[in-house]
Structure formats: C-alpha cells, structure tokens
Design a protein around this motif. Structure first.
Motif, PDB file in Angstrom:
ATOM      1  N   VAL A   1       0.829  -1.212   0.000  1.00 39.38           N
ATOM      2  CA  VAL A   1       0.000   0.000   0.000  1.00 39.38           C
ATOM      3  C   VAL A   1       0.861   1.258   0.000  1.00 39.38           C
ATOM      4  CG1 VAL A   1      -0.166   0.130   2.535  1.00 39.38           C
ATOM      5  CG2 VAL A   1      -1.985   1.111   1.116  1.00 39.38           C
ATOM      6  N   ILE A   2       2.054   1.126   0.572  1.00 34.03           N
ATOM      7  CA  ILE A   2       2.969   2.254   0.689  1.00 34.03           C
ATOM      8  C   ILE A   2       3.336   2.823  -0.676  1.00 34.03           C
ATOM      9  CG2 ILE A   2       5.134   0.929   0.619  1.00 34.03           C
ATOM     10  CD1 ILE A   2       4.739   3.383   3.324  1.00 34.03           C
ATOM     11  N   ARG A   3       3.241   1.954  -1.710  1.00 29.12           N
ATOM     12  CA  ARG A   3       3.638   2.364  -3.056  1.00 29.12           C
ATOM     13  C   ARG A   3       2.433   2.596  -3.971  1.00 29.12           C
ATOM     14  NH1 ARG A   3       7.379  -1.395  -1.313  1.00 29.12           N
ATOM     15  NH2 ARG A   3       6.407  -3.188  -2.341  1.00 29.12           N
ATOM     16  N   SER A   4       1.252   2.716  -3.381  1.00 29.04           N
ATOM     17  CA  SER A   4       0.043   2.926  -4.178  1.00 29.04           C
ATOM     18  C   SER A   4      -0.218   4.414  -4.380  1.00 29.04           C
ATOM     19  CB  SER A   4      -1.164   2.284  -3.493  1.00 29.04           C
ATOM     20  OG  SER A   4      -1.479   2.966  -2.294  1.00 29.04           O
ATOM     21  N   GLN A   5      -0.913   4.736  -5.451  1.00 30.01           N
ATOM     22  CA  GLN A   5      -1.260   6.131  -5.725  1.00 30.01           C
ATOM     23  C   GLN A   5      -2.193   6.678  -4.651  1.00 30.01           C
ATOM     24  OE1 GLN A   5      -2.679   6.837  -9.684  1.00 30.01           O
ATOM     25  NE2 GLN A   5      -3.093   9.009  -9.327  1.00 30.01           N
ATOM     26  N   ALA A   6      -3.080   5.814  -4.157  1.00 33.43           N
ATOM     27  CA  ALA A   6      -4.018   6.252  -3.116  1.00 33.43           C
ATOM     28  C   ALA A   6      -3.268   6.697  -1.865  1.00 33.43           C
ATOM     29  CB  ALA A   6      -4.980   5.121  -2.781  1.00 33.43           C
ATOM     30  N   PHE A   7      -2.219   5.950  -1.498  1.00 33.38           N
ATOM     31  CA  PHE A   7      -1.402   6.319  -0.341  1.00 33.38           C
ATOM     32  C   PHE A   7      -0.732   7.666  -0.591  1.00 33.38           C
ATOM     33  CE2 PHE A   7       2.522   6.515   2.035  1.00 33.38           C
ATOM     34  CZ  PHE A   7       2.186   6.014   3.283  1.00 33.38           C
ATOM     35  N   ASP A   8      -0.169   7.816  -1.792  1.00 35.69           N
ATOM     36  CA  ASP A   8       0.524   9.058  -2.138  1.00 35.69           C
ATOM     37  C   ASP A   8      -0.407  10.269  -2.027  1.00 35.69           C
ATOM     38  OD1 ASP A   8       3.197   9.397  -2.592  1.00 35.69           O
ATOM     39  OD2 ASP A   8       3.046   9.476  -4.765  1.00 35.69           O
ATOM     40  N   GLU A   9      -1.615  10.103  -2.538  1.00 32.56           N
ATOM     41  CA  GLU A   9      -2.588  11.200  -2.493  1.00 32.56           C
ATOM     42  C   GLU A   9      -3.012  11.506  -1.058  1.00 32.56           C
ATOM     43  OE1 GLU A   9      -3.458  13.054  -4.950  1.00 32.56           O
ATOM     44  OE2 GLU A   9      -2.598  11.918  -6.615  1.00 32.56           O
ATOM     45  N   ALA A  10      -3.203  10.449  -0.290  1.00 33.00           N
ATOM     46  CA  ALA A  10      -3.722  10.620   1.070  1.00 33.00           C
ATOM     47  C   ALA A  10      -2.722  11.298   1.995  1.00 33.00           C
ATOM     48  CB  ALA A  10      -4.135   9.266   1.646  1.00 33.00           C
ATOM     49  N   PHE A  11      -1.417  11.071   1.755  1.00 31.26           N
ATOM     50  CA  PHE A  11      -0.425  11.524   2.732  1.00 31.26           C
ATOM     51  C   PHE A  11       0.564  12.558   2.195  1.00 31.26           C
ATOM     52  CE2 PHE A  11      -1.855   7.434   4.416  1.00 31.26           C
ATOM     53  CZ  PHE A  11      -2.205   7.825   5.700  1.00 31.26           C
ATOM     54  N   TYR A  12       0.261  13.155   1.055  1.00 32.16           N
ATOM     55  CA  TYR A  12       1.149  14.204   0.562  1.00 32.16           C
ATOM     56  C   TYR A  12       1.056  15.424   1.474  1.00 32.16           C
ATOM     57  CZ  TYR A  12       3.147  17.934  -2.228  1.00 32.16           C
ATOM     58  OH  TYR A  12       3.904  18.999  -2.647  1.00 32.16           O
TER      59      TYR A  12
ATOM     60  N   TYR B   1      10.370   5.061  -0.282  1.00 35.20           N
ATOM     61  CA  TYR B   1      11.270   5.946  -1.026  1.00 35.20           C
ATOM     62  C   TYR B   1      11.991   5.260  -2.188  1.00 35.20           C
ATOM     63  CZ  TYR B   1      10.757   9.752   2.344  1.00 35.20           C
ATOM     64  OH  TYR B   1      10.256  10.776   3.117  1.00 35.20           O
ATOM     65  N   PHE B   2      11.868   3.947  -2.301  1.00 37.62           N
ATOM     66  CA  PHE B   2      12.623   3.217  -3.318  1.00 37.62           C
ATOM     67  C   PHE B   2      11.699   2.437  -4.239  1.00 37.62           C
ATOM     68  CE2 PHE B   2      15.179   3.745   0.484  1.00 37.62           C
ATOM     69  CZ  PHE B   2      16.297   4.375  -0.030  1.00 37.62           C
ATOM     70  N   ARG B   3      12.150   2.261  -5.469  1.00 31.74           N
ATOM     71  CA  ARG B   3      11.378   1.479  -6.433  1.00 31.74           C
ATOM     72  C   ARG B   3      11.543  -0.011  -6.161  1.00 31.74           C
ATOM     73  NH1 ARG B   3      13.412   4.971 -11.024  1.00 31.74           N
ATOM     74  NH2 ARG B   3      12.079   6.806 -10.834  1.00 31.74           N
ATOM     75  N   HIS B   4      10.469  -0.751  -6.468  1.00 30.70           N
ATOM     76  CA  HIS B   4      10.477  -2.206  -6.351  1.00 30.70           C
ATOM     77  C   HIS B   4       9.968  -2.803  -7.654  1.00 30.70           C
ATOM     78  CE1 HIS B   4      10.696  -0.874  -2.203  1.00 30.70           C
ATOM     79  NE2 HIS B   4      11.009  -2.100  -1.820  1.00 30.70           N
ATOM     80  N   ASP B   5      10.446  -3.993  -7.987  1.00 28.29           N
ATOM     81  CA  ASP B   5       9.997  -4.637  -9.217  1.00 28.29           C
ATOM     82  C   ASP B   5       8.666  -5.342  -9.000  1.00 28.29           C
ATOM     83  OD1 ASP B   5      10.513  -7.067  -7.915  1.00 28.29           O
ATOM     84  OD2 ASP B   5      12.439  -7.360  -8.927  1.00 28.29           O
ATOM     85  N   GLU B   6       8.206  -6.061 -10.019  1.00 27.94           N
ATOM     86  CA  GLU B   6       6.891  -6.708  -9.943  1.00 27.94           C
ATOM     87  C   GLU B   6       6.834  -7.802  -8.889  1.00 27.94           C
ATOM     88  OE1 GLU B   6       9.122  -8.801 -13.364  1.00 27.94           O
ATOM     89  OE2 GLU B   6       9.025  -6.821 -12.418  1.00 27.94           O
TER      90      GLU B   6
ATOM     91  N   ILE C   1      15.972   5.450  -6.243  1.00 28.67           N
ATOM     92  CA  ILE C   1      15.027   6.373  -5.615  1.00 28.67           C
ATOM     93  C   ILE C   1      13.762   6.478  -6.473  1.00 28.67           C
ATOM     94  CG2 ILE C   1      14.619   8.852  -5.246  1.00 28.67           C
ATOM     95  CD1 ILE C   1      15.980   7.759  -2.888  1.00 28.67           C
ATOM     96  N   ALA C   2      12.605   6.420  -5.804  1.00 27.71           N
ATOM     97  CA  ALA C   2      11.310   6.497  -6.498  1.00 27.71           C
ATOM     98  C   ALA C   2      10.876   7.954  -6.598  1.00 27.71           C
ATOM     99  CB  ALA C   2      10.264   5.659  -5.763  1.00 27.71           C
ATOM    100  N   SER C   3      11.523   8.700  -7.477  1.00 26.53           N
ATOM    101  CA  SER C   3      11.297  10.143  -7.570  1.00 26.53           C
ATOM    102  C   SER C   3       9.879  10.494  -8.000  1.00 26.53           C
ATOM    103  CB  SER C   3      12.282  10.762  -8.562  1.00 26.53           C
ATOM    104  OG  SER C   3      12.096  10.208  -9.860  1.00 26.53           O
ATOM    105  N   GLU C   4       9.169   9.540  -8.615  1.00 29.92           N
ATOM    106  CA  GLU C   4       7.809   9.809  -9.080  1.00 29.92           C
ATOM    107  C   GLU C   4       6.806   9.875  -7.933  1.00 29.92           C
ATOM    108  OE1 GLU C   4       8.359   5.311  -9.088  1.00 29.92           O
ATOM    109  OE2 GLU C   4       9.548   7.120  -9.457  1.00 29.92           O
ATOM    110  N   ARG C   5       7.181   9.413  -6.734  1.00 29.39           N
ATOM    111  CA  ARG C   5       6.279   9.501  -5.583  1.00 29.39           C
ATOM    112  C   ARG C   5       6.343  10.908  -4.997  1.00 29.39           C
ATOM    113  NH1 ARG C   5       8.296   3.885  -3.921  1.00 29.39           N
ATOM    114  NH2 ARG C   5       7.264   2.711  -5.587  1.00 29.39           N
TER     115      ARG C   5
ATOM    116  N   ILE D   1      17.560   7.719 -13.969  1.00 28.44           N
ATOM    117  CA  ILE D   1      16.768   6.998 -12.949  1.00 28.44           C
ATOM    118  C   ILE D   1      15.567   7.831 -12.524  1.00 28.44           C
ATOM    119  CG2 ILE D   1      16.797   6.380 -10.470  1.00 28.44           C
ATOM    120  CD1 ILE D   1      17.907   4.152 -12.164  1.00 28.44           C
ATOM    121  N   LEU D   2      15.729   9.152 -12.532  1.00 24.41           N
ATOM    122  CA  LEU D   2      14.665  10.044 -12.080  1.00 24.41           C
ATOM    123  C   LEU D   2      13.614  10.198 -13.172  1.00 24.41           C
ATOM    124  CD1 LEU D   2      16.951  12.707 -10.357  1.00 24.41           C
ATOM    125  CD2 LEU D   2      15.938  10.655  -9.362  1.00 24.41           C
ATOM    126  N   ASP D   3      12.489  10.829 -12.831  1.00 22.48           N
ATOM    127  CA  ASP D   3      11.397  10.955 -13.789  1.00 22.48           C
ATOM    128  C   ASP D   3      11.331  12.354 -14.379  1.00 22.48           C
ATOM    129  OD1 ASP D   3       8.711  12.375 -12.362  1.00 22.48           O
ATOM    130  OD2 ASP D   3      10.238  11.629 -10.988  1.00 22.48           O
TER     131      ASP D   3
END
Length: 716
Positions: free
Chosen positions: A90-101, A360-365, A379-383, A413-415
């Motif tokens: 859930v930490i890497r979901s868009q919903a989490f990102d929106e909720a806790f920005y 803070y970090f990217r993970h694969d599938e 680094i998951a710069s898109e978050r 690596i960055l977006d």
C-alpha cells in the motif's frame, strides 16, 4: 524493539486490500474465514482470491472498513491464529501518495533561542520519539511526538537546544528503528546524529553576481574537492579541504600558478564540484585514510565533513563550504553542485527506509528493490514525498549556499516530471542557473517515456545532457577501450561529428537531432568516470609517439571547445591528466586521483592552447549560438574528406567582429593544402599548438593544414 509471535503474515497492500500468507504446516494453510480487529471492534474480511504457493497459501482479502494507516490492527483466522497487520505494498500505491502528501515546508528542526520544533513525515509509524543528547554532558532525553494530519509527527521542545544532537525513534510494524532526520542541515562526525544549529551563526553574506543569461556561454570545469589540492606540489596548505579554495597559493618557479587563481586564468566560467553533501566511504575522523568520489549519499543537506578543517564541529563544514563558494564568486567563477538523488549509500541503513520502509525506493513486480543504479537501490522520484524531498533539498542548496547549478548523477533513474519541476523551482530562485545530468537509459521500473533520459530530452526544455554522441564520435567508445573516434584517427564517424559540432539539434531533414536547442548538449570527451583521454590514447594509439598523441588530444579538445552547445572539461584535461591507466578511480588513493600540478608546467604549451581556445570561444558568440533556428541559419559544412572536415559559421557579424568563421578539423598524419571555398583575406586564429582570439597571420585562397590539427580562420 517489540517482539510479537506471528503465527502467519498479513500485509496491507491496497487501502482496502489485505494479503495473508498462511504457512503450509498446521491446517495445511487452510482457513475459510478471516477477521480484522482494532481496539474497539472486529470486522469480517472477504476472501477474493486464493493461491497455493511453495511454502504457504496466499489469500487476497477485501475489507469494507476504512483502515487508518499507523493504527494497530490484528488479523485472526478461523482457527483463532492471529497476527498483526503490517504495512505492505500500500505504501507504493497512488491512493497512499494522495492521502499523505504534505505540502508545507516546515519539515526538519526549526530552531529558535527559546524553543525548537521538530516535524517528521512518517505516515506508517504507530509511534515516534525523539532522542535529544546534550552536547557536553551527553545526557539523553526522550520525548514522544504527536501525530497530526498527512502522516506528520510534531513536537515543540522548550529551552535553547543549540548544539544538541538528535535522532528519531520510529515504530513501524511493531519494530522500532533509530534514524537521523533526512532534513538535517548539520550533523555530528560520520553522520551519527543530526545537530541543531542556529542559522544566524551560518548566515554568511552572499556575493552579488549578475544573472547568467545564456547557458551556451558556460564553460564547465569538473573538479573533486580533494583532488584539487592534495598533490604535494599544489602550493596549497589545506590539502584536500574546502579551505584550499580560499587560499592564494604562492607561485613556485617549477610549478607556476596553482589553485583558484589558475582556474580563473584558464577562463572557464563554472566549476562543477563532485558531491559536496555528506557521503559514506571516508571516515571523517581519519579523512586521509581512505578516498572516495562521493557518490555514496548519507545526508543530502549536510556538507561532507572529511573536507572540513574540524569535522567534529558542525559549524565548520558549513562555514568553510560557504567561504569556498564566496571565494569563487568573488573571482567571477560560478559553482555547479554534483547531486546524487538517484540512490542512497545503503538502502537498509538509510533514514528513508528506517522512517517510512518501502516508500522511497522502487520495487519490481516481485516486490524486490530495483537496481538500475547498480548500487542496490533506485530512488522512487515519481512519488510525491520523494519528489518533494528532492525539490526541498535543491531549494535549500540554492538559498542557503548560493550555488549556481546542479549536475544530476544518473539522472535517467529520475522521472521527467521531477526534473521539470526542479527546473521550474530553480528558475524562480536563480534565473540562469544551469541544470545538467547523465541521461543514460537505466533498467528501473519506470515507463520509458517517463525516464529523465537523453531520449526524452525534448520533454525537458532547459535541461542539459552529457552527450555521449560527442564523446564517442571524437574519442571512441567509452566501453570499448580500443575503439577510436575521429581525433584518434577514425574516418568513419564524420556524420556524427557534424551533428556534434551543430549542437546535436536537427539541421537537416535526415537527422532528427537529439535536442530542442544547443544548450541541451554538454560536449565532453572525458570526465571523472572511465579512462582519461590521455590514458585511452596511450592504449588505442600505442604505436604513435607522445608528440603525435599530444596532437590527437589537442584535436579532441578543439572539437569540445568550438562546437555548439556547452563545453565541459575534466580537471587537468588541459595538461593531459593521467590516472596511470586506472579506469575506475572512485576509491583509489590520492597518488592516482590528485591533480598533478607538475604536469601543468611540463605541458604548459597545451595549457596555453586550451586557454586560447577558451578565449576564442568567449570572444565570438557564433561559437555559442542559443537556438536551433540560429544553428540552422549559420552552421555549414562545405568540405568533408573523411579525415578532414570544414565547419563554417556563416554570416555571423551580429555575434562578434567577424562575419565568417571557418574551422578545419584534420586527423590525418600528412599536411593538407586546403583551398578556401570563399574569396578574400582570412585571419588565422588557431593552427598547430597555437590558439587565440588575436590573429596569428593572414592567408588568401589556400591554407596549409598541419597533420592532426585544427585551423581556425576568420574574415570580416
């Protein structure tokens, strides 16, 4: 640390979805039902999928009850086995990102004489404490922070806390971890704790400089703080330190000018310093024991302590770095800071991973950390909160240290969105600041069209990229030591050389061009990475004598400094820097990495040649065209013979005193008599080992081009 006997595992993977793993042991991993409970009630879960794995059975369950991130929940199966609900994907979901920005700019420690407020973003934590350590008594005091909206934890502590050390203790998934504040601006030696400092004591007046309006006017000189002064004959007292840049070294006859006066005399405009922020790999208590380039970031907003005169004093490194920058600014030299936001030193030990594990970090599938950087983490710069950290850090260095630009390590690596927002933020604070980066395509779990790589350069106006087409067409492949480019005698890379000279923009319908405008092209033949040009030539052209290899090196430098775009020089390149054949010197000793000032004197003729090319470039704007329209209008290639290329800057009187500039690059070993395809008298500004913005002699109709050389002709 709290221990709990987990009879199985349960993870929150979406805001309303829980993954449960039941071991194959008792009850064969079977359960017909699961319930979710908090301190007040119990709620049934809906099983929506079930899969048998090698050692467990995996259940995907849906919950209709809203989950409060950071609260404690238990999962119970039909056999009354139970476990705590852990924070999962859930930490890497868009919903989490929106909720806790969290958009405010008050993260970190805000010090005042009577109180200090500490603010930390830790949305998945169930509890957070701060450990304050008195600097003299070393007595520890603990306070609990209060949770607020958007995952923020905060506390205001009364009293004057200047000089106190502090760390956070964060409880996530029932495990307590101690971490240094990622927003720290000062630290103890070797980054063990953040330190509270009084900003009034680091408030050094800035040096006023005019805005740098046109990026193509820049000539960048890449330098490592320690390399600059560590050589025994550097003439600088504070070897390997920030303070060496503030010295005015006494000239010694056999060495001549060194230090910042030498940089100023060379004519470059920007000094790009390898990482200045706090990094691992060097013990700050014994800084001379080990060496490192600095691409091991620990604390992103704290200056590196091994370059400070007193790394035990948190103020020392801050003030000395500011004095370094001010010294350069007084000499009309700007500073570009090499930043490493694409990865951390060790993911598991980083404050990011300890405070908000998995975010803070990217993970694969498969849920494993990705490794496009080659150092074990991306680094998951898109978050949103990762992007915010990068932007906050960039603003801090601009506002607090007055740097003049940023070089992004492994920018691919960055977006794209993050880099464009960096450009926007930088332009507001310091118009004219230069942003450049390594736009290599790297294997990280981000869609190709979102990567901030060179192939997407046209999506990032105003961002410059290291141009490997220039490097490889002139020098030869970096990854094949024996591959030779034009300067080393290859006659099959003329098409690429033409594109390079034209700033790698589209100048004819057959070539799309890499960039929107020439300011996006960083033209270089060597940097701190890989073999130096001199060392590569020694291998590729070992059959030639030193005099011939010098000519080849000189030819390469002339392409770099006379091409459209932004020229980039590696420190010492002008006196044939060598690392003794060492390809990757990131942790090699000073004997390999130090700038050998004795070579500057030994090869003074070539230093003068490079200085002359720089003065020529600066004297005529035609070498520094700003737009693709200008390049199309003025750049021509009237002669192409394979080993000889003529580059014509046509009708350029509006940019300087000359109306025509004609540059002939020649990599052959015989003298060429070249007929000038334009009538009239021409002044020779460069030939052989001489280059200047003043004429050497005059020619008509024909010019003799020496072996392996560059000739520059000018006509009014």
């Amino acid at each position: 640390m709290i221990f709990i006997k987990r009879e199985f595992e349960a993870y929150l993977d979406e805001m309303d979805q829980i993954t449960i793993l039941l071991p194959n042991g008792s009850f064969n991993g079977e359960s017909a039902s699961f319930t979710l409970s908090d301190e007040k009630s119990t709620y049934p879960l809906e099983i929506i999928d079930r899969k048998t794995l090698q050692s467990s059975v995996k259940y995907i369950c849906k919950t209709n009850m809203p989950i409060t991130i950071g609260s404690k929940y238990m999962i119970i199966d039909e056999h009354s086995r139970k476990t705590d609900l852990q924070i999962g994907a859930v930490i890497r979901s868009q919903a989490f990102d929106e909720a806790f920005y969290y958009e405010k700019d008050d993260l970190g420690a805000q010090y005042q004489k009577g109180e200090t407020t500490f603010t930390l973003w830790a949305p998945t934590a169930s509890a957070v404490k701060i450990k304050l350590v008195a600097p003299k008594s070393k007595e520890s005091i603990f306070y609990s922070l209060i949770r607020e909206e958007k995952g923020i934890w905060r506390i205001t502590v009364q009293g004057d806390l200047e000089g106190f050390y502090y760390t956070y203790l964060v409880c996530v998934n029932l495990v307590w971890r101690e971490a240094v504040d990622p927003y720290a601006i000062a630290s103890t030696i070797n980054s063990e704790s953040a330190v509270i400092v009084d900003k009034e004591r680091i408030n050094v007046p800035k040096v006023s400089m005019l805005p740098f309006n046109d990026a193509t006017d820049a000539i960048i000189y890449e330098l490592h703080v320690r390399d600059f002064s560590s050589h025994p004959k550097s003439g600088m007292v504070h070897k390997g330190k920030y303070a060496a840049f503030t010295e005015d070294p006494v000239e010694v006859s056999e060495i001549g000018m060194t230090g910042v006066p030498y940089l100023q005399s060379l004519g470059v405009t920007h000094i790009e310093l390898l990482p200045l922020n706090d990094f691992g790999g060097v013990d700050e208590a014994e800084p001379d024991k080990d060496y490192n380039w600095g691409y091991n970031p620990l604390l992103f907003n704290v200056p590196e302590g091994s370059y400070a005169l007193d790394p035990n004093d948190p103020y020392s490194r801050i003030l000395e770095l500011k004095n370094l920058i001010n010294t350069l600014h007084h000499k009309d030299l700007r500073i570009i800071m090499d930043v490493v936001y694409n990865h951390v030193y060790i993911r598991e030990d980083s404050s990011f991973e300890k405070i908000v594990p998995g975010y803070y970090f990217r993970h694969d599938e498969h849920g494993m950390p990705s490794n496009g950087t080659g150092v074990g983490n991306d680094i998951a710069s898109e978050r949103k909160m990762v992007r915010k950290f990068i932007l906050d850090s960039i603003r801090y260095w601009l506002q607090e240290y007055d740097v003049d630009g940023f070089r992004f390590d492994l920018m691919g690596i960055l977006d794209v969105q993050t880099i464009n927002e960096v450009k926007e933020a930088v332009s507001v604070i310091k118009p004219g600041a230069i942003i450049l980066g390594e736009g290599w395509e790297l294997n990280t779990p981000l869609a190709a069209d979102r990567k901030a790589m060179i192939l997407n350069a046209k999506k990032m106006p105003g961002i410059a990229f290291f141009n490997d087409m220039v490097r490889d067409s002139v020098k030869g492949s970096t990854f094949n030591l024996f591959d030779r480019g034009f300067a080393l005698g290859n006659t099959h890379k003329i098409a690429l050389l033409k594109q390079s000279l034209a700033g790698s923009v589209q100048i004819d319908p057959n070539h799309k061009g890499l960039f929107l405008d020439p300011a996006q092209s960083i033209n270089y033949i060597e940097s701190h990475d890989n073999h130096t040009m001199w060392d590569k030539i020694a291998v590729c052209n070992s059959h030639e004598n030193e005099e011939t290899r010098i000519k080849r090196h000189r030819l390469a430098a002339s392409v770099t400094l006379l091409s459209q775009g932004i020229p980039f020089l590696h420190a010492g390149q002008e006196f044939f820097r060598t690392k003794g054949g060492e390809e990757n010197s990131y942790k090699s000793p000073d004997s390999i990495n130090s700038l050998d000032w004795e070579r500057k004197n030994r090869y003074s003729e070539n230093v003068a040649y490079v200085r002359g090319l720089i003065s020529l470039r600066k004297a005529h704007k035609a070498f520094r065209l700003s737009t693709v329209t200008e390049v199309k209008r003025h750049v021509r290639f009237p002669l192409d013979k394979g080993n000889l290329l003529m580059y014509h800057l046509n009708d350029v009187k509006q940019y300087g005193k000359y109306n025509h500039l004609l540059i002939i690059f020649h990599n052959g070993t015989n003298t060429e008599n070249v007929t000038i395809p334009f009538s009239g008298e021409w002044e020779v500004l460069a030939e052989g080992s001489t280059a200047s913005d003043l004429p050497i002699r005059k020619v008509n109709n024909e010019v003799q081009v020496p072996p392996i050389s560059t000739v520059v002709l000018a006509q009014y």
